[in-house]
Write an enzyme that holds these catalytic residues in place. Structure first.
Site, short mmCIF file in Angstrom:
data_model
loop_
_atom_site.label_atom_id
_atom_site.label_comp_id
_atom_site.label_asym_id
_atom_site.label_seq_id
_atom_site.Cartn_x
_atom_site.Cartn_y
_atom_site.Cartn_z
N GLU B 67 11.96 -18.37 -5.56
CA GLU B 67 11.93 -17.42 -4.07
C GLU B 67 12.36 -18.48 -3.01
O GLU B 67 13.03 -18.00 -2.09
CB GLU B 67 10.42 -17.09 -3.95
CG GLU B 67 10.16 -16.06 -4.74
CD GLU B 67 9.67 -15.88 -6.05
OE1 GLU B 67 9.63 -17.14 -6.69
OE2 GLU B 67 9.39 -15.23 -6.98
N HIS B 134 -0.59 -10.19 -5.73
CA HIS B 134 0.72 -9.23 -5.77
C HIS B 134 0.50 -8.08 -4.57
O HIS B 134 1.32 -7.43 -4.39
CB HIS B 134 0.73 -8.34 -6.93
CG HIS B 134 1.57 -9.25 -8.25
ND1 HIS B 134 1.07 -10.32 -8.65
CD2 HIS B 134 2.68 -9.28 -8.73
CE1 HIS B 134 1.61 -10.84 -9.57
NE2 HIS B 134 2.68 -10.39 -9.59
#
Lengths: 309, 331
Positions: B67, B134
């Site tokens: 990321e 999440h």
């Protein structure tokens, strides 16, 4: 013998190395006079890395630099007056004197920025290489970082992606033997240059006191990148003669080790390659350049509190 | 899917995103798309489907699970002339890219004086059952960073129009799409020049008695609550800020000054959130006109659970919004 195509003429080489050396010494004097608003991280002793690497680059190539980035900026062609003014907190500096040493950038010469975050430039340089590749340019990206940054996750991420996409990038690890206040033996496992092999691209190690060796290795790596053959990791074994910051007594450093490095000083060796007259002319030229930069900076107003953003 | 005479279609949220990407990549070859699974699979939820087939692997790249460097790819590519769109699959994964977003992208113009036309797409909210790593909603973190624009489209129309504006913007923009709304429909102009301007709120329903400011999944719920309140004679104005940084303060202040009452509904928890900011705004700018204390109607300050019924127990529902409206209006 140096390859004439790969390093600048001896007088130019000395001029560039001396500019890096003296720029930092002059700024350190200004710091001690209380005229530098922020911290200063000097790279005295490491001049051959930036000068040797940038000898292989052209203006449209791009670099990312570090918190110890004055040499990279100067070698890539940043303006001495604007750098000096920025470090002295003056409005004529690169960002109006607001940001100082760790935040100098000049995209016009391919300098995407020094960086206050160790390892912060690795993803950005990788992205620049990606952007150059997408556009079909034959320019390359060079990422300067210290051996301390090899402990960050960004290092592994960037090497992996650069290898997968055969990006036009050269990773230059400037191993100056200290990560902040601690010898790199405490920070770095194994050999940095060998990590490239695990990602399937070449890694090389060069002597950072030999500007010709640095330039040669970089030329090979840049040629590979321009040809579309992907990244190279160049580990430059250098030595930081300064502390982590100006004012750091560097009690962690072994004096005999430091003296051994001073005895191989790249700046002195480049000077010795010139005649006395040639060398003195360059000395005078650089002193004049820096004195003028300081004078111009100090004549400019300090950073404007009305221009914070 | 049918097209009406005025060029408006009922699109699902994901189709709005997909159409925006197709149109902008077609319009400007500098636009590229980078992220985990965005190419071949077309994204884990199909949002980016057919983009690689249309624009090729040079401009649509599947990345490793990295990321920080995904964000950096966008920064570096933007710095050398592209207009990248990078996808960080879930908002929670942005935390792995925090340095690149906050320390690097957001400060590029400050350091260089140059533009950085970077769009970062991600998805937040507790619409799915993916649990506490999440489904979080910490958009306020990024809204607190100078140099970042943060948008939160709550429907297909805004998902398309805001993303297109983000891509055409010269500064870094974080587009937080709303999980749980990917298949929700709204009429959306198909025109390739349809844009939703950054920094401008939309009044989704006009009203006189109370202002409800809502984001993400809470917008539709607030509209439903407003409909029910109307049946009881209470007139509710529903404002979707759409862009949370910079916030459309003018629209909120105007509305609250007129209604005198404020309820802010969000999927994030209350402490140090957008709701806190909006209530502070009302206290500072509308103090003399307030007829009731502003209300933050937010998710409980606990981690996001996985089972749907627990998720719903944590976030405001239509009944909760109606109750808050009733409380501030005293009716």
């Amino acid at each position: 013998m140096p390859d004439d195509d790969r390093t600048p003429p001896p007088a130019d080489l000395y001029r560039q190395l001396l500019l890096c050396r003296r720029f930092e010494e002059v700024v350190a004097e200004q710091y001690r006079e209380g005229r530098v608003p922020g911290p200063l991280h000097l790279a005295l002793g490491q001049e051959a890395t930036a000068v040797g690497v940038c000898a292989a680059l052209r203006r449209t190539d791009v670099i990312t630099s570090t918190h110890r980035g004055h040499h990279h900026c100067l070698a890539k062609g940043a303006d001495v007056d604007r750098m000096m003014a920025e470090l002295l907190g003056r409005r004529t500096g690169y960002s109006g004197g607001r940001n100082g040493s760790m935040h100098i950038a000049d995209p016009d010469v391919g300098l995407l920025g020094t960086n206050g975050i160790v390892g912060g430039g690795l993803p950005i340089a990788t992205g620049a290489a990606f952007g150059l590749q997408v556009q079909g340019r034959d320019d390359v990206a060079v990422c300067f970082f210290g051996e301390g940054a090899t402990a960050t996750g960004n290092f592994g991420e960037a090497l992996n992606i650069a290898a997968l996409w055969a990006l036009p990038i050269v990773f230059v690890c400037e191993n100056n033997r200290f990560a902040e206040l601690t010898p790199s033996s405490t920070h770095v496992a194994g050999e940095v240059w060998q990590r490239a092999e695990a990602y399937g691209f070449p890694g090389v190690r060069v002597d950072g006191s030999d500007v010709h060796a640095v330039a040669d290795a970089t030329h090979d790596a840049v040629a590979r990148a321009r040809a579309g053959d992907g990244p190279t990791l160049v580990e430059v074994m250098t030595y930081r003669l300064s502390g982590h910051y100006v004012g750091d007594p560097a009690t962690y450093r072994d004096e005999a080790e430091a003296q051994a490095w001073r005895d191989r000083d790249a700046v002195a060796r480049a000077r010795a390659a010139l005649t006395g007259t040639e060398a003195a002319a360059v000395d005078d030229e650089i002193e004049e350049l820096l004195a003028t930069a300081v004078d111009r900076a100090l004549a400019a107003p300090t950073a404007d509190p009305e221009e914070l953003g | 899917m049918t097209t009406t005479v005025d060029g408006v279609r009922s699109l699902k949220y994901w189709q709005g995103v997909n159409q925006a990407l197709h149109q902008e990549m077609d319009r400007d070859e500098r636009v590229v798309l980078v992220g985990e699974d965005v190419g071949g699979p077309g994204g884990p939820y199909g949002v980016t489907r057919n983009l690689r087939a249309t624009f090729g692997p040079n401009r649509v790249r599947d990345t490793p699970i990295s990321e920080s460097t995904i964000a950096g790819l966008g920064i570096g590519a933007a710095a050398v002339g592209l207009r990248p769109v990078v996808e960080l699959m879930f908002f929670d994964f942005c935390m792995l890219a925090m340095d690149q977003i906050v320390n690097q992208a957001a400060k590029y113009r400050y350091f260089t004086g140059r533009s950085l036309p970077l769009t970062i797409r991600t998805m937040s909210g507790s619409g799915g059952s993916y649990g506490a790593q999440h489904c979080q909603s910490f958009e306020a973190w990024f809204a607190a960073v100078p140099g970042l624009t943060v948008v939160m489209p709550s429907n297909a129309r805004d998902a398309k129009g805001l993303l297109k504006s983000a891509i055409r913007s010269d500064d870094p923009t974080l587009v937080i799409e709303t999980f749980g709304l990917l298949t929700a429909r709204r009429d959306t102009p198909v025109d390739e020049d349809f844009l939703v301007p950054l920094g401008v709120a939309e009044t989704r329903r006009s009203g006189d008695d109370v202002t409800v400011v809502a984001t993400g999944r809470m917008v539709d719920r607030s509209l439903e609550a407003a409909e029910r309140a109307a049946a009881g004679g209470v007139s509710v104005e529903v404002i979707d800020p759409r862009t949370i940084a910079p916030l459309d303060r003018t629209a909120i202040v105007e509305s609250v000054s007129r209604t005198g009452r404020l309820v802010v509904v969000q999927e994030a928890s209350a402490p140090f959130s957008l709701a806190a900011e909006v209530c502070a705004l009302a206290a500072e700018e509308c103090f003399d006109r307030l007829r009731a204390a502003p209300v933050r109607l937010c998710a409980d300050f606990v981690n996001v659970p996985t089972p749907q019924d627990l998720i719903e127990a944590r976030v405001p529902g239509v009944d909760d919004i109606l109750a808050a409206v009733t409380r501030v209006t005293g009716r």
